[in-house]
Design a protein around this motif. Sequence first.
Motif, mmCIF file in Angstrom:
data_model
loop_
_atom_site.group_PDB
_atom_site.id
_atom_site.type_symbol
_atom_site.label_atom_id
_atom_site.label_comp_id
_atom_site.label_asym_id
_atom_site.label_seq_id
_atom_site.Cartn_x
_atom_site.Cartn_y
_atom_site.Cartn_z
ATOM 1 N N TRP A 128 0.824 -1.194 0.000
ATOM 2 C CA TRP A 128 0.000 0.000 0.000
ATOM 3 C C TRP A 128 0.869 1.259 0.000
ATOM 4 N N SER A 129 0.512 2.203 -0.847
ATOM 5 C CA SER A 129 1.188 3.499 -0.894
ATOM 6 C C SER A 129 0.149 4.593 -1.043
ATOM 7 N N ASP A 130 0.457 5.770 -0.488
ATOM 8 C CA ASP A 130 -0.488 6.878 -0.595
ATOM 9 C C ASP A 130 -0.153 7.745 -1.805
ATOM 10 N N LEU A 131 -1.155 8.476 -2.279
ATOM 11 C CA LEU A 131 -1.019 9.280 -3.479
ATOM 12 C C LEU A 131 -0.856 10.756 -3.152
ATOM 13 N N THR A 132 0.009 11.418 -3.915
ATOM 14 C CA THR A 132 0.111 12.876 -3.921
ATOM 15 C C THR A 132 -0.397 13.354 -5.271
ATOM 16 N N TYR A 133 -1.353 14.261 -5.264
ATOM 17 C CA TYR A 133 -1.938 14.720 -6.517
ATOM 18 C C TYR A 133 -1.012 15.703 -7.231
ATOM 19 N N ARG A 134 -1.009 15.620 -8.552
ATOM 20 C CA ARG A 134 -0.169 16.472 -9.391
ATOM 21 C C ARG A 134 -1.013 17.077 -10.513
ATOM 22 N N ASN A 135 -0.616 18.249 -10.959
ATOM 23 C CA ASN A 135 -1.206 18.864 -12.148
ATOM 24 C C ASN A 135 -2.731 18.906 -12.107
ATOM 25 N N GLY A 136 -3.265 19.172 -10.927
ATOM 26 C CA GLY A 136 -4.713 19.322 -10.798
ATOM 27 C C GLY A 136 -5.480 18.038 -10.585
ATOM 28 N N GLY A 137 -4.779 16.905 -10.504
ATOM 29 C CA GLY A 137 -5.467 15.638 -10.284
ATOM 30 C C GLY A 137 -6.281 15.216 -11.492
ATOM 31 N N SER A 138 -7.222 14.315 -11.251
ATOM 32 C CA SER A 138 -8.069 13.763 -12.313
ATOM 33 C C SER A 138 -9.514 13.737 -11.851
ATOM 34 N N PRO A 139 -10.475 13.962 -12.760
ATOM 35 C CA PRO A 139 -11.885 13.835 -12.371
ATOM 36 C C PRO A 139 -12.232 12.463 -11.788
ATOM 37 N N LEU A 140 -11.488 11.431 -12.178
ATOM 38 C CA LEU A 140 -11.765 10.096 -11.638
ATOM 39 C C LEU A 140 -11.325 9.967 -10.182
#
Length: 216
Positions: A128-140
């Motif tokens: 398991w790894s956590d996410l850091t959002y980049r470039n505004g993320g995604s609608p999904l």
Amino acid sequence: MTGIVDYNAGNIRSVERALAFLKAPYVLSRNPRDLEGCDRLLFPGVGEAKYAMEQLRATGFDSFLKDWAKSGKPLVGICLGSQIIFEHSEEGDVDCLGLIPGTIRHFSSVWRDSGKSAELLKVPAIGWSDLTYRNGGSPLLDGVPEHSDFYFVHSYIIQPAEPSVVKATADYGCDVPACVSKGSVTAFQFHPEKSGRAGLRILRNFVRDDLGGDGV
């Protein structure tokens, strides 16, 4: 209606179970013609890139997926399916679908070129790894809090030609592109169908037009 591409290299059952839980209708097929009328496609996968490409070419899914992406219809690749939508993979030294510019490289190659030491990290990366959002993320990713944990299993890492297509990263000795999106094509290196509530939320966002109510 959601189509699931079955090319004898996919983690099909877990994807089916996730869609069944969401009560989302779907069609599963090894024949591209059966999926022509679908609104969106899920392109899962586990295993080796060269073998997967051989299967796609043998079934005609290679040209079908290229035409699908050109048409602007939504496509989501998962794990191996997130990798072979790029141009070339070091795994088997094989040319892939080329839906998004970039290559797939082994962790050791990326670590070496970045000058970082990752000697204590195991390959494949499993867990398991956590996410850091980049470039505004995604609608999904709507409704999924940043730094939510997701389940990964992989030895190779997406290296997009355009940094702007990376919408989320994880950390495993380097920044691992975990969500990549360009046009109607989105790729998840992790397994949303195996990632609990957060993963189900992603899948629900993808199939939302076939669902009623708020759901997950």
